[in-house]
Design a protein around this motif. Sequence first.
Motif, PDB file in Angstrom:
ATOM      1  N   PRO B 817     -33.916  -9.586   2.948  1.00 10.81           N
ATOM      2  CA  PRO B 817     -32.579  -9.864   2.410  1.00 10.81           C
ATOM      3  C   PRO B 817     -31.906 -11.068   3.062  1.00 10.81           C
ATOM      4  N   SER B 818     -32.401 -11.528   4.181  1.00  8.36           N
ATOM      5  CA  SER B 818     -31.708 -12.657   4.799  1.00  8.36           C
ATOM      6  C   SER B 818     -32.149 -13.999   4.215  1.00  8.36           C
ATOM      7  N   VAL B 819     -33.037 -13.953   3.253  1.00  6.66           N
ATOM      8  CA  VAL B 819     -33.465 -15.201   2.643  1.00  6.66           C
ATOM      9  C   VAL B 819     -32.760 -15.405   1.303  1.00  6.66           C
ATOM     10  N   THR B 820     -32.178 -16.557   1.160  1.00  7.29           N
ATOM     11  CA  THR B 820     -31.576 -16.921  -0.118  1.00  7.29           C
ATOM     12  C   THR B 820     -32.417 -18.040  -0.729  1.00  7.29           C
ATOM     13  N   VAL B 821     -32.725 -17.877  -1.990  1.00 11.89           N
ATOM     14  CA  VAL B 821     -33.471 -18.929  -2.667  1.00 11.89           C
ATOM     15  C   VAL B 821     -32.521 -19.627  -3.621  1.00 11.89           C
ATOM     16  N   ILE B 822     -32.352 -20.898  -3.380  1.00 12.75           N
ATOM     17  CA  ILE B 822     -31.439 -21.670  -4.222  1.00 12.75           C
ATOM     18  C   ILE B 822     -32.279 -22.597  -5.098  1.00 12.75           C
ATOM     19  N   THR B 823     -32.004 -22.534  -6.391  1.00 11.77           N
ATOM     20  CA  THR B 823     -32.686 -23.460  -7.290  1.00 11.77           C
ATOM     21  C   THR B 823     -31.685 -24.516  -7.696  1.00 11.77           C
ATOM     22  N   ILE B 824     -32.019 -25.741  -7.418  1.00 13.40           N
ATOM     23  CA  ILE B 824     -31.088 -26.788  -7.837  1.00 13.40           C
ATOM     24  C   ILE B 824     -31.575 -27.364  -9.154  1.00 13.40           C
ATOM     25  N   GLN B 825     -30.614 -27.725  -9.972  1.00 12.17           N
ATOM     26  CA  GLN B 825     -30.960 -28.384 -11.228  1.00 12.17           C
ATOM     27  C   GLN B 825     -30.119 -29.633 -11.339  1.00 12.17           C
ATOM     28  N   ALA B 826     -30.775 -30.759 -11.413  1.00 10.51           N
ATOM     29  CA  ALA B 826     -30.059 -32.026 -11.504  1.00 10.51           C
ATOM     30  C   ALA B 826     -30.152 -32.533 -12.931  1.00 10.51           C
ATOM     31  N   SER B 827     -29.009 -32.879 -13.492  1.00 13.52           N
ATOM     32  CA  SER B 827     -29.036 -33.438 -14.845  1.00 13.52           C
ATOM     33  C   SER B 827     -28.237 -34.731 -14.863  1.00 13.52           C
ATOM     34  N   ASN B 828     -28.445 -35.509 -15.888  1.00 15.53           N
ATOM     35  CA  ASN B 828     -27.938 -36.874 -15.918  1.00 15.53           C
ATOM     36  C   ASN B 828     -27.323 -37.124 -17.285  1.00 15.53           C
ATOM     37  N   SER B 829     -26.008 -37.371 -17.311  1.00 13.88           N
ATOM     38  CA  SER B 829     -25.350 -37.537 -18.609  1.00 13.88           C
ATOM     39  C   SER B 829     -25.205 -39.007 -18.980  1.00 13.88           C
ATOM     40  N   THR B 830     -25.667 -39.911 -18.147  1.00  8.96           N
ATOM     41  CA  THR B 830     -25.550 -41.327 -18.501  1.00  8.96           C
ATOM     42  C   THR B 830     -26.616 -41.702 -19.520  1.00  8.96           C
ATOM     43  N   GLU B 831     -26.585 -42.981 -19.910  1.00 11.67           N
ATOM     44  CA  GLU B 831     -27.514 -43.396 -20.959  1.00 11.67           C
ATOM     45  C   GLU B 831     -28.822 -43.933 -20.392  1.00 11.67           C
ATOM     46  N   LEU B 832     -28.945 -43.949 -19.067  1.00 11.85           N
ATOM     47  CA  LEU B 832     -30.177 -44.464 -18.484  1.00 11.85           C
ATOM     48  C   LEU B 832     -30.780 -43.431 -17.542  1.00 11.85           C
ATOM     49  N   ASP B 833     -32.094 -43.424 -17.475  1.00 13.66           N
ATOM     50  CA  ASP B 833     -32.773 -42.506 -16.566  1.00 13.66           C
ATOM     51  C   ASP B 833     -32.470 -42.877 -15.116  1.00 13.66           C
ATOM     52  N   MET B 834     -32.442 -41.853 -14.290  1.00 15.28           N
ATOM     53  CA  MET B 834     -32.359 -42.104 -12.854  1.00 15.28           C
ATOM     54  C   MET B 834     -33.760 -41.909 -12.291  1.00 15.28           C
ATOM     55  N   THR B 835     -34.225 -42.943 -11.610  1.00 16.95           N
ATOM     56  CA  THR B 835     -35.602 -42.859 -11.117  1.00 16.95           C
ATOM     57  C   THR B 835     -35.605 -42.682  -9.609  1.00 16.95           C
ATOM     58  N   ASP B 836     -36.769 -42.359  -9.094  1.00 20.21           N
ATOM     59  CA  ASP B 836     -36.980 -42.166  -7.653  1.00 20.21           C
ATOM     60  C   ASP B 836     -35.936 -41.231  -7.047  1.00 20.21           C
ATOM     61  N   PHE B 837     -35.622 -40.199  -7.780  1.00 24.95           N
ATOM     62  CA  PHE B 837     -34.587 -39.285  -7.334  1.00 24.95           C
ATOM     63  C   PHE B 837     -35.092 -38.427  -6.180  1.00 24.95           C
ATOM     64  N   VAL B 838     -34.328 -38.466  -5.081  1.00 23.69           N
ATOM     65  CA  VAL B 838     -34.696 -37.630  -3.927  1.00 23.69           C
ATOM     66  C   VAL B 838     -33.475 -36.827  -3.501  1.00 23.69           C
ATOM     67  N   PHE B 839     -33.694 -35.539  -3.394  1.00 20.80           N
ATOM     68  CA  PHE B 839     -32.619 -34.648  -2.959  1.00 20.80           C
ATOM     69  C   PHE B 839     -32.967 -34.139  -1.569  1.00 20.80           C
ATOM     70  N   GLN B 840     -32.040 -34.325  -0.625  1.00 21.46           N
ATOM     71  CA  GLN B 840     -32.276 -33.798   0.712  1.00 21.46           C
ATOM     72  C   GLN B 840     -31.105 -32.920   1.098  1.00 21.46           C
ATOM     73  N   VAL B 859     -34.662 -38.271 -13.388  1.00 16.79           N
ATOM     74  CA  VAL B 859     -33.697 -37.460 -14.115  1.00 16.79           C
ATOM     75  C   VAL B 859     -33.453 -38.136 -15.458  1.00 16.79           C
ATOM     76  N   PRO B 860     -33.880 -37.514 -16.533  1.00 23.13           N
ATOM     77  CA  PRO B 860     -33.756 -38.184 -17.829  1.00 23.13           C
ATOM     78  C   PRO B 860     -32.307 -38.311 -18.287  1.00 23.13           C
ATOM     79  N   ALA B 861     -32.080 -39.356 -19.070  1.00 19.56           N
ATOM     80  CA  ALA B 861     -30.716 -39.653 -19.525  1.00 19.56           C
ATOM     81  C   ALA B 861     -30.238 -38.647 -20.577  1.00 19.56           C
ATOM     82  N   PHE B 862     -28.961 -38.678 -20.893  1.00 15.46           N
ATOM     83  CA  PHE B 862     -28.321 -37.883 -21.959  1.00 15.46           C
ATOM     84  C   PHE B 862     -28.544 -36.375 -21.795  1.00 15.46           C
ATOM     85  N   ASN B 863     -28.645 -35.913 -20.588  1.00 17.57           N
ATOM     86  CA  ASN B 863     -28.857 -34.480 -20.343  1.00 17.57           C
ATOM     87  C   ASN B 863     -30.076 -33.927 -21.069  1.00 17.57           C
ATOM     88  N   THR B 864     -31.074 -34.783 -21.287  1.00 19.14           N
ATOM     89  CA  THR B 864     -32.227 -34.306 -22.050  1.00 19.14           C
ATOM     90  C   THR B 864     -33.219 -33.534 -21.202  1.00 19.14           C
TER      91      THR B 864
END
Lengths: 215, 911
Positions: B817-840, B859-864
Motif C-alpha cells: 500500500p505504500s506504493v503509488t503508481v502515477i500515470t502521466i499523460q501529456a497532450s499537446n493542443s498546439t498545431e505542431l508536434d512537440m519532439t524529443d519530449f522528456v519528462f523528469q 507529443v502529437p499536435a491537436f490533442n491527437t
Amino acid sequence: MIQAILVFNNHGKPRLVRFYQRFPEEIQQQIVRETFHLVLKRDDNICNFLEGGSLIGGSDYKLIYRHYATLYFVFCVDSSESELGILDLIQVFVETLDKCFENVCELDLIFHMDKCNCWVIDEASRRKKREAQRHQQVHYILQEVVMGGMVLETNMNEIVAQIEAQNRLEKSEGGLSAAPARAVSAVKNINLPEIPRNINIGDLNIKVPNLSQFV
Amino acid sequence: MFGSCCRCCRRPRSCWFHSRFRAVPGVLSQAVGVEKRGQRSWARRGREPQGLLRLLEGRPRGLGPGGSAHSGVACCGVAPPLRASLNLLGPVDFLITCKSQDGSVDCVSRLGLGFDETCLYITLASWGLWVKNIAFLDCGSKFLISFFFSFLQLECLKLIASQKFTDKRIGYLGAMLLLDERQDVHLLMTNCIKNDLNHSTQFVQGLALCTLGCMGSSEMCRDLAGEVEKLLKTSNSYLRKKAALCAVHVIRKVPELMEMFLPATKNLLNEKNHGVLHTSVVLLTEMCERSPDMLAHFRKNEKLVPQLVRILKNLIMSGYSPEHDVSGISDPFLQVRILRLLRILGRNDDDSSEAMNDILAQVATNTETSKNVGNAILYETVLTIMDIKSESGLRVLAINILGRFLLNNDKNIRYVALTSLLKTVQTDHNAVQRHRSTIVDCLKDLDVSIKRRAMELSFALVNGNNIRGMMKELLYFLDSCEPEFKADCASGIFLAAEKYAPSKRWHIDTIMRVLTTAGSYVRDDAVPNLIQLITNSVEMHAYTVQRLYKAILGDYSQQPLVQVAAWCIGEYGDLLVSGQCEEEEPIQVTEDEVLDILESVLISNMSTSVTRGYALTAIMKLSTRFTCTVNRIKKVVSIYGSSIDVELQQRAVEYNALFKKYDHMRSALLERMPVMEKVTTNGPTEIVQTNGETEPAPLETKPPPAGPQPTSQANDLLDLLGGNDITPVIPTAPTSKPSSAGGELLDLLGDINLTGAPAAAPAPASVPQISQPPFLLDGLSSQPLFNDIAAGIPSITAYSKNGLKIEFTFERSNTNPSVTVITIQASNSTELDMTDFVFQAAVPKTFQLQLLSPSSSIVPAFNTGTITQVIKVLNPQKQQLRMRIKLTYNHKGSAMQDLAEVNNFPPQSWQ
C-alpha cells in the motif's frame, strides 16, 4: 558463366590463359599464381572442386579442375554452371585437343613456346613459328568449345570438323599477306659500328642483336 | 654509361631503349622527350653510329631521303612520345630478354617492326598471350608493356580489316585477347565486325560473332544487335548456335534489347542440331532469368515446358546415337541445360511443376549412375526437384538420391551431395536429418572442400535434441581442423550453443572449451558475451570461477580465455577462495595464490594491453572481496601508476585515488556487477516471446528477465513493491516502437485499446492506461498488482502551459500500500508536434521514485495523441506527496525547458 580457363603445367607455368571477364594484366598474373598454389596443394584423390580463390568473384565462384599428367586444366565458373557438367566439359576439351594434336601428352610441348631462341632465323626459328601456330590452334579449338564464357559445342566430331575446315581455308589462301621486302633490305644496309652487346639494367637484361646475322 | 634516370618509364638509371635514343641530339629529344642533360652519347665518344642515325632520322640508306623504313604503323590513339618512338623504333631490331620469377631467362624474342612482318604476324596473337603469361611486370617496365600492347592492338585492327580469312583469324583472336571495352580503340572494330557479319564465308561470320560475343561493349551491341538477330534465323547451324550465344551477350550488356530476340526464339527449339539446341536453351535461360515478364510469357504463351519435356524425353528414350554419346548417355550437356531451364520455369509455379513431375521422375529413375556424366544429370534432376513445387514422393526420392551420393566413393559426388543438402536443409529438415551420421563422418575427410561443406551442414543440422552429440563432434573438429576453419567453426558453435544449450553449465563449458582450443580465432565479442552469460547464471558463479582459475593456471596464451578468467576472478574471487563449489570438487586456494596468478598475467609478455586492463581491474575488485591482502593490492596498483601503457596507467591512477581519497566509496563502487542485459535484445517483443511461453526451450538460455538481481539499484523499489517474483528488466530508455510493442502486449491481454485513448477521461475501474510491459506482464500472472482502490482517486492536471497539458492519474498497489503508481499523460493542443519530449521528476528524500520509460518522445499536435509514462513512488511514511517536474522538448524548432512544482496531489493518493 565460365569466368576464366587456365591451363598450367606442374610447375605453374601458364600454358593457356583465357579470361572471359576483364582483369588487369597484373591481376591475371596473380590469379594464375594463386590458382596454381591452391590446386597444387591438393592430392589427386580428393575432389575436383575448390572454393576460396580470393581474386576471382567470391563465394559464388568455384574452381573446377582436372589434372592430366603434366597439365592442370582449371575452369573458374559461377553457380549458373553445373559442377559435374563442367568436369565433363574439361574432358571433352582435352579429348578434342588430343584428336587435333595426335597425342595429348605432348600438350605441354605444344605450349612450350619459350624454349627456343628465335633470334637466329634457322631451324629453331622455324620451329618457333610452328609452335606459335599450334598455340593459336589451341585457342581456335577453345573458341569452338567455349564462346564468351558460355559453352558453345560439346560434340567432339563437330568441333574437329569445323577446325579442319577452317584450316583448309587458311591453307588455300596461302598464308599471311606478304611482308614488304624493302624493309628487309633496309636492315641489311645498316651499319652499326658500336652498339653495346649486352645491357644490364636492374633485372632487365637486353641483348642487342648482332645484325650481321641478317646480312 | 647512361643518364641517371629515364623520364618516361622511371627506371632507376636509364631504360634501355631511351638510352639508345639519347644518342641522337635533336630528333629524339624532341620526339621522345628525353632530358637534355642525358645526351651523353656515342657522339661524345666521337664515334657516331652512322647507320642508326640515319634510320632514326627516317632516312635509311636503302630507302632514300624521307622514306619511311616500314609501311607505317597506324598510330592513332597512341600518345605522341610513344608514336614518335614507335616510328623511330621501327626498323631497328632488338631483343627483349625477360626474366621469369625464378630468375632464369624465360624467353627471348624479337620485336621487329618492318623487318619480317610475316614472321611477326604469325606470332602476333601468340605474343600477346605470351607476354601476359610471363611475369613481365615483375621487370618493372610498365612503359614497355603499354607500348607493346598499343602496338599489338593496332596491328590486330589492321589484320581484321584485311580481306583474307587467315589475317582475320589472327586479328580477331588478338583483338579478343588484347582489347576490351575500356579502350576506345575497340570501337574502331565495330564497322569491320558489321561487314564480316554479312560476309559470304560462314567462318568469317563465325569469327565476327565470336568476337562480338566475347568483348562487345554496350555501344557495339546496340549497333550490331540487328545483324545478330538476322543470323539467329539462318538455316546454317554453325552460325545459328554462335548467334544464340552472341544474343546472350547482347542481352547481358543491353537488357532492353531482349524484346528484339523474342520472335527469333520461336523456332529455336524445333532445331535438330544439338549444338543449336544447347545454345538456344542457354539463351532462353538468360531471358527467363533476366525478366519476369519473359518468364511468364514463356510459361503461358509459348508452352515452353511441354517442348522441353518432349526434347528431354527424346534424349532419354532415343537409345544409342554415336554422335552425341558421352560414356553411354545421350548428350548429357543438353540434358543438364534443359533441367536447369525447367528449374527456372517451375519455380513457384504449380502448373509448370505439375507438367514436369513425370519426366523428372523418369530421369531420376532411368539414368545410369556408374559414370560421372550420369551423376551430373541426376544431380541436376535432384536440384530441379528441390526447387520446383514437386510432389512429396518425388522430394523423398531426391533426398534419397543425395543420401546415396553421400556414400559414393567419388569425392566429387560427395561434394555436390553436401552442397545440395545444404541448400535443402531448410525446407526438408527431417529428411536431411536422417543422413546426419554420414554427414558428421565427412568432417573427418581429408579434403578441405568437403570438410567445409560438412561443417556448414552440421551446423545447419544442430537442434535441441542432438546438440550434445553434435557439439562433441564439432568440438573435436575444432580441435583438429586447419586454421582457416577455426574462426567459422568457433562462431558457429557459439551460435548453436546459445540457441539450443540444454543447460547453463553445458553452455559455459562449451564456450570455455572453444576459448581454450581456438581462443585466438574467436571474434571480439565472444568475451563480453561469455561474461554476460556467466553473470546471468548466478548459481554457476562458484563453479565457473573455479574452472576458469584452473584453465589459466600457468597458461596465458589464449587471450580471450585469460580475459574472461581475469574478469571472473575479480568478480567472484571470494567464492573461489571460500571453496564452496557444489558442482565440482572444490579446490583450496589462498588469496595470495589468486593474486599471484593475476599479477603474473599483468607481467606476462604474452598478455595484450586489453588483457592487462582486465587483470588490473580484477585485482582492484578483489580489494573489497579479500580481507587480508589489501596492502598487497595497494602496492600493485601504485606500481602501475607509472606504467608506460597509458590505458593501464590511467586505470591504476584512478584506482589509487580510490584507495586514498574515496576509500569510503570504494566498497560501493566495486560492488558485484548487476546482471547485464544483452545489447541486441529488441525490447519488449522478446519479453513477450519468452513470457508468452511460445518457446519454452530457449527460455533458460536467453538473458532471463526473471530471477533475483541483488544489486540493481532500480530494483530495490520493486523488491519492496512486490517481492522477488516481479520481473524488473525494463529497457529504461524510450523504446523504439513503443506503441506497437505495447499493442502486442495488450493483444495478449485481450483487445484493449490503449494508444489512441484520449487523455481527458480517466477510466475508473478499467485496466490502468499504461504502456509498460512489466505491468502488463504482471497482470498476466495470477496475482494482480493493483486493485480497485485506485478507482476512487481523482486525477489531477499537474501542468498546463503553452499548449502542453500533463495529467496525473493514480493507482495504489494492493500488495504494497505504500506504493503509488502515477500515470502521466501529456497532450499537446498546439498545431505542431512537440519532439524529443522528456519528462523528469524529483521527490523529497523521504520518498523513493522510479520513472519508467515513456511511450514515445513525440507529443502529437491537436490533442491527437498522448504520451504516457509511469512513475512509481514509494512512500513508506505516508507523507503528503510533493513533486518537482522538469520538461524539455522541441517545439516549433526551438528547444523548450520548464520546471514546475506539483503540490495538489489528492489525499487518497498518499494516505
